[in-house]
Scaffold this motif. Structure first.
Motif, PDB file in Angstrom:
ATOM      1  N   PRO A 220       0.801  -1.083  -0.054  1.00 44.35           N
ATOM      2  CA  PRO A 220      -0.001  -0.034   0.013  1.00 44.35           C
ATOM      3  C   PRO A 220       0.734   1.363   0.071  1.00 44.35           C
ATOM      4  CG  PRO A 220       0.189  -0.893   2.281  1.00 44.35           C
ATOM      5  CD  PRO A 220       0.939  -1.686   1.535  1.00 44.35           C
TER       6      PRO A 220
ATOM      7  N   TRP B 156      -3.507   4.738  -2.211  1.00 41.00           N
ATOM      8  CA  TRP B 156      -4.000   3.768  -1.272  1.00 41.00           C
ATOM      9  C   TRP B 156      -4.843   4.280  -0.471  1.00 41.00           C
ATOM     10  CZ3 TRP B 156      -6.017  -0.806  -1.434  1.00 41.00           C
ATOM     11  CH2 TRP B 156      -6.480  -1.406  -0.020  1.00 41.00           C
ATOM     12  N   HIS B 157      -4.235   5.235   0.536  1.00 37.89           N
ATOM     13  CA  HIS B 157      -4.707   5.766   1.766  1.00 37.89           C
ATOM     14  C   HIS B 157      -5.767   6.529   1.642  1.00 37.89           C
ATOM     15  CE1 HIS B 157      -2.167   3.383   4.448  1.00 37.89           C
ATOM     16  NE2 HIS B 157      -1.129   3.662   3.497  1.00 37.89           N
TER      17      HIS B 157
ATOM     18  N   GLN C 105      -8.564   2.665  -0.552  1.00 39.96           N
ATOM     19  CA  GLN C 105      -9.307   1.912   0.491  1.00 39.96           C
ATOM     20  C   GLN C 105     -10.444   2.615   1.045  1.00 39.96           C
ATOM     21  OE1 GLN C 105      -6.613   2.009   3.928  1.00 39.96           O
ATOM     22  NE2 GLN C 105      -7.358   0.166   4.650  1.00 39.96           N
TER      23      GLN C 105
ATOM     24  N   VAL D 291      -3.564  -6.657  -1.496  1.00 41.24           N
ATOM     25  CA  VAL D 291      -3.702  -5.736  -0.462  1.00 41.24           C
ATOM     26  C   VAL D 291      -5.197  -5.294  -0.056  1.00 41.24           C
ATOM     27  CG1 VAL D 291      -2.995  -3.148   0.501  1.00 41.24           C
ATOM     28  CG2 VAL D 291      -1.272  -4.690  -0.702  1.00 41.24           C
ATOM     29  N   TRP D 292      -6.222  -5.485  -1.196  1.00 40.45           N
ATOM     30  CA  TRP D 292      -7.404  -5.034  -1.122  1.00 40.45           C
ATOM     31  C   TRP D 292      -8.006  -6.197   0.147  1.00 40.45           C
ATOM     32  CZ3 TRP D 292      -9.922  -0.928  -2.130  1.00 40.45           C
ATOM     33  CH2 TRP D 292      -9.681  -0.370  -3.251  1.00 40.45           C
TER      34      TRP D 292
ATOM     35  N   GLU E 260      -6.330  -8.179   1.969  1.00 42.87           N
ATOM     36  CA  GLU E 260      -5.931  -8.154   3.411  1.00 42.87           C
ATOM     37  C   GLU E 260      -6.566  -7.238   4.346  1.00 42.87           C
ATOM     38  OE1 GLU E 260      -1.263  -9.657   2.362  1.00 42.87           O
ATOM     39  OE2 GLU E 260      -1.819  -7.425   2.512  1.00 42.87           O
ATOM     40  N   ASN E 261      -6.989  -6.310   3.683  1.00 42.67           N
ATOM     41  CA  ASN E 261      -7.649  -5.196   4.398  1.00 42.67           C
ATOM     42  C   ASN E 261      -9.273  -5.431   4.350  1.00 42.67           C
ATOM     43  OD1 ASN E 261      -5.918  -2.667   5.222  1.00 42.67           O
ATOM     44  ND2 ASN E 261      -5.021  -3.747   3.499  1.00 42.67           N
ATOM     45  N   GLY E 262      -9.805  -6.673   4.134  1.00 44.63           N
ATOM     46  CA  GLY E 262     -11.142  -6.935   4.247  1.00 44.63           C
ATOM     47  C   GLY E 262     -12.014  -6.693   3.098  1.00 44.63           C
TER      48      GLY E 262
END
Length: 334
Positions: free
Chosen positions: A128, A144-145, A149, A205-206, A208-210
């Protein structure tokens, strides 16, 4: 919250440094997202579409252009936006069609860095990002941030096969995540790979972040395939219909080839390679896949299937360097 850059517009559109779709009015919105500065201290901006419905529903983010020469993904993202214009939707769809600005401007897969200490590299290995890292990590961090996300409950990342080679309509999904598998099948692709992902990849990464995610491969790099773009667009719209974002019946489900193992065959030496089998053709172990010729046109090598399976990819540019991809086989679940 959505952060606007005051007194700053590009082509009449607002410039933002953060997006929160919950703060927007229902309707269609176009923004320029300020992502990073280049080596000349000039700001770089990504185009962003937001389609927000007046009714509650899923928030989905669609990305494309993570690799700068994968234009069919970009064309699909743009077509999705055109399909959504004027529609009454539920939830929200955010579309970021040209993620890798430096790669796109240089017609190359990689992120092109101006930092002499940073080699050009695969943007899709650095998510990310890192606010205090190198050039590419700092580019990804706000993306990303502050854009991706915060605005997604589901995500679709559009790609193509690497330039010089071709895929059919092909999706990656982590089969441990039900919503990801469901999206992959709703695409009605030719093949689905059960792929748990690798570090730094956007899809990983998506997940992994639910946020359940799939990667969709839309044919070949660099060269346009209009029919596959249309088919991929229909698949994404099918996902939207399933989740009630737009009205309409979902398409008839057509089972895809599914597996968790692929075998790549790479060039033993440089030369000119002509494929001898078609995409999605079943090949037997030992079957001829490609013939290689030297610069005189003399045959120097034959490439044969090391195992039985379905031909998932082959080269479309005949001149291949040693080690470059000649063919890829997916091995279906029995």
């Amino acid at each position: 919250m959505t952060t606007y850059i005051e007194n700053n517009k590009i082509d009449g559109l607002n410039v933002i440094s953060a997006l929160d779709v919950t703060t927007l009015e229902a309707g269609q919105h176009k923004f320029w997202f300020r992502i990073a500065t280049d080596a000349l201290s000039q700001h770089q901006h990504l185009p962003v579409w937001v389609f927000k419905g007046s009714k509650l529903g899923k928030n989905i983010v669609v990305t494309a252009g993570v690799h700068g020469d994968e234009y069919n993904g970009v064309l699909t993202a743009q077509q999705i936006a055109r399909e959504l214009k004027g529609k009454d939707i539920a939830g929200c769809v955010t579309i970021v069609p040209t993620v890798n600005l430096t790669g796109m401007k240089h017609h190359t897969r990689d992120f092109v860095s101006s930092d002499p200490d940073v080699s050009n590299g695969n943007l899709n290995r650095f998510f990310p990002g890192d606010a205090t890292g190198n050039d590419v990590q700092r580019y990804i961090y706000p993306l990303w941030h502050h854009l991706l996300q915060p605005n997604a409950e589901l995500a679709i990342d559009l790609h193509t096969q690497t330039s010089g080679t071709v895929y059919p309509l092909y999706t990656f999904a982590d089969f441990r995540i039900d919503d990801a598998v469901q999206m992959a099948r709703l695409m009605n692709p030719d093949a689905i790979l059960n792929d748990p992902g690798d570090p730094g990849i956007l899809e990983t990464v998506w997940n992994e972040n639910g946020i359940p995610s799939i990667t969709v491969e839309v044919g070949m790099g660099r060269y346009t395939d209009i029919e596959l773009v249309k088919r991929t667009t229909r698949g994404v719209m099918n996902i939207f219909k399933y989740h009630g974002i737009i009205e309409g019946d979902t398409m008839t489900f057509v089972p895809a080839v599914e597996g968790e193992k692929v075998t790549s065959i790479r060039a033993e030496q440089g030369g000119f390679i002509l494929p001898q089998a078609e995409l999605m053709q079943f090949v037997e172990e030992g079957q001829l896949l490609a013939i290689q010729y030297d610069s005189f046109g003399e045959e120097v090598h034959q490439y044969r299937a090391p195992e039985s399976g379905i031909l998932l990819s082959h080269n479309v540019e005949s001149m291949r360097a040693a080690g470059s991809l000649v063919a890829r086989i997916i091995h279906p679940y029995s």
